[in-house]
Design a protein around this motif. Structure first.
Motif, PDB file in Angstrom:
ATOM      1  N   ASP A 294       0.775  -1.203   0.006  1.00 11.69           N
ATOM      2  CA  ASP A 294       0.064  -0.150   0.160  1.00 11.69           C
ATOM      3  C   ASP A 294       0.852   1.321   0.204  1.00 11.69           C
ATOM      4  OD1 ASP A 294      -2.115  -1.537  -0.018  1.00 11.69           O
ATOM      5  OD2 ASP A 294      -2.502  -1.231   1.892  1.00 11.69           O
ATOM      6  N   TYR A 295       1.833   1.307   0.850  1.00  9.43           N
ATOM      7  CA  TYR A 295       2.678   2.440   0.878  1.00  9.43           C
ATOM      8  C   TYR A 295       3.705   2.740  -0.317  1.00  9.43           C
ATOM      9  CZ  TYR A 295       1.309   4.565   5.362  1.00  9.43           C
ATOM     10  OH  TYR A 295       0.801   5.327   6.216  1.00  9.43           O
ATOM     11  N   GLN A 296       4.031   1.753  -0.737  1.00  8.40           N
ATOM     12  CA  GLN A 296       4.882   1.462  -2.085  1.00  8.40           C
ATOM     13  C   GLN A 296       3.938   2.164  -3.247  1.00  8.40           C
ATOM     14  OE1 GLN A 296       6.008  -2.100  -3.673  1.00  8.40           O
ATOM     15  NE2 GLN A 296       8.038  -1.429  -4.007  1.00  8.40           N
ATOM     16  N   GLN A 297       2.906   2.116  -3.235  1.00  9.18           N
ATOM     17  CA  GLN A 297       1.912   2.681  -4.258  1.00  9.18           C
ATOM     18  C   GLN A 297       1.546   4.082  -3.972  1.00  9.18           C
ATOM     19  OE1 GLN A 297       0.890   0.828  -6.839  1.00  9.18           O
ATOM     20  NE2 GLN A 297       2.120  -1.099  -5.947  1.00  9.18           N
ATOM     21  N   ARG A 298       1.762   4.587  -2.918  1.00 10.97           N
ATOM     22  CA  ARG A 298       1.271   6.063  -2.431  1.00 10.97           C
ATOM     23  C   ARG A 298       2.303   7.069  -3.312  1.00 10.97           C
ATOM     24  NH1 ARG A 298      -0.242   6.629   3.153  1.00 10.97           N
ATOM     25  NH2 ARG A 298      -0.266   8.823   2.780  1.00 10.97           N
TER      26      ARG A 298
ATOM     27  N   ILE B 299       3.285  12.860   1.972  1.00  9.69           N
ATOM     28  CA  ILE B 299       3.519  12.072   3.160  1.00  9.69           C
ATOM     29  C   ILE B 299       3.663  10.938   3.088  1.00  9.69           C
ATOM     30  CG2 ILE B 299       2.190  11.677   5.508  1.00  9.69           C
ATOM     31  CD1 ILE B 299       3.425  14.672   5.477  1.00  9.69           C
ATOM     32  N   GLY B 300       2.845  10.100   2.199  1.00  8.58           N
ATOM     33  CA  GLY B 300       2.851   8.587   2.280  1.00  8.58           C
ATOM     34  C   GLY B 300       4.385   8.125   1.564  1.00  8.58           C
TER      35      GLY B 300
ATOM     36  N   CYS C 180      11.410   1.997   5.329  1.00  8.21           N
ATOM     37  CA  CYS C 180      12.353   1.207   4.652  1.00  8.21           C
ATOM     38  C   CYS C 180      13.749   1.500   5.057  1.00  8.21           C
ATOM     39  CB  CYS C 180      12.350   1.478   3.154  1.00  8.21           C
ATOM     40  SG  CYS C 180      10.730   0.755   2.506  1.00  8.21           S
ATOM     41  N   ASN C 181      13.999   2.893   5.450  1.00  7.27           N
ATOM     42  CA  ASN C 181      15.375   3.281   5.777  1.00  7.27           C
ATOM     43  C   ASN C 181      15.709   2.650   7.354  1.00  7.27           C
ATOM     44  OD1 ASN C 181      17.169   5.289   7.668  1.00  7.27           O
ATOM     45  ND2 ASN C 181      17.664   5.498   5.503  1.00  7.27           N
TER      46      ASN C 181
ATOM     47  N   ASN D 156      14.815   0.740  -4.154  1.00  8.43           N
ATOM     48  CA  ASN D 156      13.755   1.673  -4.530  1.00  8.43           C
ATOM     49  C   ASN D 156      13.198   1.233  -5.869  1.00  8.43           C
ATOM     50  OD1 ASN D 156      11.836   3.644  -5.128  1.00  8.43           O
ATOM     51  ND2 ASN D 156      13.429   5.252  -4.899  1.00  8.43           N
ATOM     52  N   ASN D 157      12.155   0.560  -5.961  1.00  2.86           N
ATOM     53  CA  ASN D 157      11.416   0.010  -7.194  1.00  2.86           C
ATOM     54  C   ASN D 157      10.506   1.254  -7.837  1.00  2.86           C
ATOM     55  OD1 ASN D 157      12.844  -2.268  -7.276  1.00  2.86           O
ATOM     56  ND2 ASN D 157      11.283  -3.184  -5.425  1.00  2.86           N
TER      57      ASN D 157
END
Length: 130
Positions: A98-102, A106-107, A115-116, A126-127
């Protein structure tokens, strides 16, 4: 070297300046910039650890990495929103997807931060840009 407490960064990075600050007092080579005419400029800010550990009235920080730049911009301008959203983050595959798609800032900042902090030395793949 003084006994001033060293302020770490909330994010990590390979090649960051924190070890050089701790071992050699790197930050002490920059004299206090307390005059309004002097500005601390760091083009490769990364973790911003130098910024946290120098005395200055004004600073310009930048980084080529858009994820790092966005993270610090959100901390500077929307820290309350960032913290509020981070408070309710759950780690797991669905959350990650979900967050990868934001696409909102802010997201993206929350995704970068998690991730960090969960990757070794702050390195993650980072894809998003592929």
């Amino acid at each position: 070297m003084t006994n001033k407490k060293i302020i770490p960064s909330p994010i990590t990075s390979i090649g960051g300046k924190l070890p050089a600050i701790k071992e050699f007092g790197l930050h002490e080579f920059i004299p206090p910039l307390t005059d309004n005419h002097f500005v601390f400029e760091e083009l490769f800010a990364g973790t911003c650890v130098m910024f946290f550990n120098i005395q200055t009235k004004s600073a310009i920080i930048n980084d080529k990495n858009s994820d790092i730049f966005n993270f610090w911009k959100m901390i500077q301008t929307k820290c309350d929103q960032f913290e509020k959203e981070l408070e309710f983050v759950w780690l797991g595959q669905k959350w990650f997807q979900d967050y990868q798609q934001r696409t909102d800032d802010i997201g993206k900042a929350v995704f970068f931060y998690i991730c960090n902090r969960t990757a070794r030395n702050g390195i993650y793949v980072n894809n998003r840009e592929k």
